[in-house]
Scaffold this motif. Sequence first.
Motif, mmCIF file in Angstrom:
data_model
loop_
_atom_site.group_PDB
_atom_site.id
_atom_site.type_symbol
_atom_site.label_atom_id
_atom_site.label_comp_id
_atom_site.label_asym_id
_atom_site.label_seq_id
_atom_site.Cartn_x
_atom_site.Cartn_y
_atom_site.Cartn_z
ATOM 1 N N GLY A 34 11.338 1.910 34.191
ATOM 2 C CA GLY A 34 10.777 3.358 33.039
ATOM 3 C C GLY A 34 11.317 4.140 32.074
ATOM 4 O O GLY A 34 11.479 3.903 31.485
ATOM 5 N N VAL A 74 8.943 8.318 35.355
ATOM 6 C CA VAL A 74 8.022 8.179 35.098
ATOM 7 C C VAL A 74 6.897 7.694 35.389
ATOM 8 O O VAL A 74 5.798 7.821 35.543
ATOM 9 C CB VAL A 74 8.157 7.671 33.529
ATOM 10 C CG1 VAL A 74 9.068 6.114 33.683
ATOM 11 C CG2 VAL A 74 6.734 7.504 32.334
ATOM 12 N N GLU A 75 7.668 6.536 36.203
ATOM 13 C CA GLU A 75 6.619 5.340 36.895
ATOM 14 C C GLU A 75 5.704 6.150 38.518
ATOM 15 O O GLU A 75 4.820 6.240 38.941
ATOM 16 C CB GLU A 75 7.632 4.956 38.017
ATOM 17 C CG GLU A 75 7.571 3.720 36.821
ATOM 18 C CD GLU A 75 9.621 3.538 36.429
ATOM 19 O OE1 GLU A 75 10.000 4.887 36.680
ATOM 20 O OE2 GLU A 75 10.096 2.914 36.748
ATOM 21 N N THR A 102 9.019 7.551 24.999
ATOM 22 C CA THR A 102 7.913 7.464 25.293
ATOM 23 C C THR A 102 7.961 8.384 26.831
ATOM 24 O O THR A 102 7.547 8.997 27.477
ATOM 25 C CB THR A 102 6.796 7.131 25.919
ATOM 26 O OG1 THR A 102 7.020 6.715 24.117
ATOM 27 C CG2 THR A 102 5.307 7.626 25.778
ATOM 28 N N PRO A 103 8.760 7.759 27.499
ATOM 29 C CA PRO A 103 9.131 8.003 29.420
ATOM 30 C C PRO A 103 9.662 9.416 28.671
ATOM 31 O O PRO A 103 9.328 9.840 29.982
ATOM 32 C CB PRO A 103 9.760 6.722 29.597
ATOM 33 C CG PRO A 103 9.754 5.493 28.741
ATOM 34 C CD PRO A 103 8.755 5.827 27.926
#
Lengths: 151, 747
Positions: A34, A74-75, A102-103
Amino acid sequence: MRIELTVNGERREADVWAGESLLYVLRERLGLPGSKNACEQGECGSCSVLLDGRLVCACLVLAAQADGHELVTVEGLGEDGGLHPVQEAFAETGAVQCGFCTPGFVVAAADLLARNPHPSEDQIREALSGNLCRCTGYAKIFDAVRLAAGS
Amino acid sequence: MTTTARRLELGRVGESVKRIDAIPKVTGEFAYSSDLFAAGMLWGHTLRSPHAHALIAEIDISEAVGMTGVHAVLTHADVPGAKTYGLEFPDQPVLAFDRARYFGEPVAIVAAEHPEQARRASEQIKVAYQPLEPVVEPEHATEREPIHEGRPTAGHGFRDDDRPNVVRTIVIRHGDPDAQAEVSVSGVYELGIQDQAFLGPESGLAIPDAEGGVDVYVATQWLHIDRDQVAPCLGLEPEQVRIHLAGVGGAFGGREDLSIQIHAAMLALHTDRPVKMVYNREESFVGHIHRHPAKIWMEHRANRDGKLVNVRAKILLDGGAYASSSAAVTANASAFACGPYAVENALVECTCVYTNNPPCGAMRGFGAVQSCFAHEAQMDKLASELGIDPVELRLRNALAPGDSLPTGQRITGSFPAAEVIRRAAALPVPEPEELPRDPLRLPGGSGNTTRGEGVKRGVGFAVGFKNVCYSEGFDDSTAARVRLTGSGDGLAAEVHCAAAEVGQGVVNVILQTARTELDLDDVVLGSATTSSVGSAGSASASRMTWMAAGAVQLAARAARDELARRGGRLGPGEEIEVERVYHHRPTTPLDPETGQVSGDGAHVAYICAAMRVVAEVDVELGLTRVVWIGTAQDVGKAVNPQAVYGQIEGGTAQGLGLALMEEIQTRDGLITNASFTDYLIPTTLDMPPVDAELVEEPEPDAPYGVKGVGEPPTVVSTAAVVSALRDATGRELTRVPVRPDEIVGLD
Ligand code: FES
Ligand code: FES
């Protein structure tokens, strides 16, 4: 060498080469791609993660330095498998185009709002100035942060 | 959290709909081409030329082959099929064989178990180079030895130009090119090399299929043209090479040409193992083509009432070492050189040359950006010479449907140039901000240590246009396949289309179109691949919305007709499956001698935008701050308005970048700033708010009246930003990116 760290609340171990960055280990050894690699020089913020609650560029941290520390990527941003309000807001406002940035942006924006729940326009711009986006021109990213701050 | 107004998840054409890939992208689940993984996978690495121009006498791989973890070291001698490839002309070696023509040209490839092993092994490959004097000055390229043998782009219906190193020359003669008028203004304009700088680096995974074929998962803009270039170089039939779209981290033209595709496939076939390749940022800067740098001489002749009489332009484009799409860029730079204005006489000469500079090709705006920067500077100059308001001058000359371009092509579709000018000019400009203020809001931001004593404000304006879809006889059709399946209580549909989702949102266009046509919510989109559907053409030229909507509309209507024939329902498990190919109206080449259109005309349709910019300039320090941007854009019909605004904001940012900061710098052909430390793109601190208005005048030939969206904001914003800087400084500012020295007048 072998390192041990807590990632998104889970204890993880990895065998790493001395020169490997935390970003490489997350992406290639721990199955967490991510966080993105767009420069590997600390210039784009795509690899932003929280190391012991502090926002860092994972590409600038050696994996060995993260040994024994706690990491949020992010995850693991949302609680109980749900979305973090910042993630919802990015999806809602159209702040995502190609999404490669984005992440990094959602981690940086979540960090901003945790420190300052109602940032001014200038504070949003300044806090996110280390994150590059090539697609959106940032307008909808600002919308997303404002939306998440209002929620 | 409190609930807010939700975007529709299942929208129809014309509704703002959340992207279908938004959630996987915000959670980090979405798999980009650099995220792929396969069991037993090796890592590929590319050895590149450190010279801009050199003969290659010998390549010695013996040391590299034996290194730990290394499974393959391949050179040109290992290319199984054709040794060269290219988008339009196969002038580019898969791996350099007798000479390297640009800095960073691939020379050898390595596969190893760890990316670091591959990199180190590549350092042990010994290449005996004999450096040659590089051709780096485009103005003198036609006087130098040819860097390619045999004139790769000669013929093809292009104008004869026997000078060495010419990629293409176009001359457009319109009316009386010697026509005189009451006033004349002229100028010379230059643009540096811009990079697409997409955030997701070139990357992908090639997997051998155990039958001699290969599957390549890659970030690209056009799957089928990749296949058609890859297969011959591998010596395989097209069906043996399947190209699948992996997540694309931005494109902007920079993924039209091949990057890792052939190399990863060669390594995979050679080692019989999956091979992943990922460029780092430095390699990405040398590993793809750029926007053509240009030098443009222009003269505008007009009467005192402001009516343009004659525009004379000479344009020189530096194509770099390989042709890529330079020939088409040359055509665009020429065709749009006079801007969206009606002018009865014109002479436009445009030449693109080969040099040993970085290769150039497609980037958002595609030739129109360069011309727009020049013609809009000229329109401002003319306005000031005539004492006419710059917006008024543009309105008096605005092209309208029924008018013709200098190529003789008549505008038959919608073209609301006057309307976008009026709408952009009517947007309220923000009041000047008081001083002193937070340094973050000064030109140069916190780097500005003054109290703003030297700050001047300027307002600029520009208009630009270009074409939608490919041109000059190219049939860039799009296929779509629709499958209807009977389910318990009704119907479900699946759509296949190979259109590349590069971030622009074409996946939503496809689904919104299918839902509209089938009047069905339950529609899913299959993955984009060459193995399940025909070509979609490229996600380029602002064409993908129009073409994908056209193809999906055709296929969906055919499926619906078949459904009606079967009585309007399908039993459980029963299926209807149809594939249809959508073509835009035919186009024809320009006459090589006169540059005039023949037959149907060179272009399908046109799109335009106008932009007003407020900027502040610290005229003592040479620092800038764009305060506000207002724009009106001709979009035909917005399929997903939220995404359209996003394209306008993002496209504007890229044009602002070229105006103020973005330039690939070279020394003797070597790139000296291949990093985000040294190649700057706009950040959150550089981008002002963008007030955008959509002008929706439907295009008669197109599905739902759509046009294209992606390029006009980039075409116009460079010109508009510099117009504001000129207003603030009173200086000519003829080159972009504008440098601080030019602002303070140190040149
Ligand atoms: S990849 Fe870490 S800052 Fe760019
Ligand atoms: S959405 Fe593409 S880089 Fe930000």
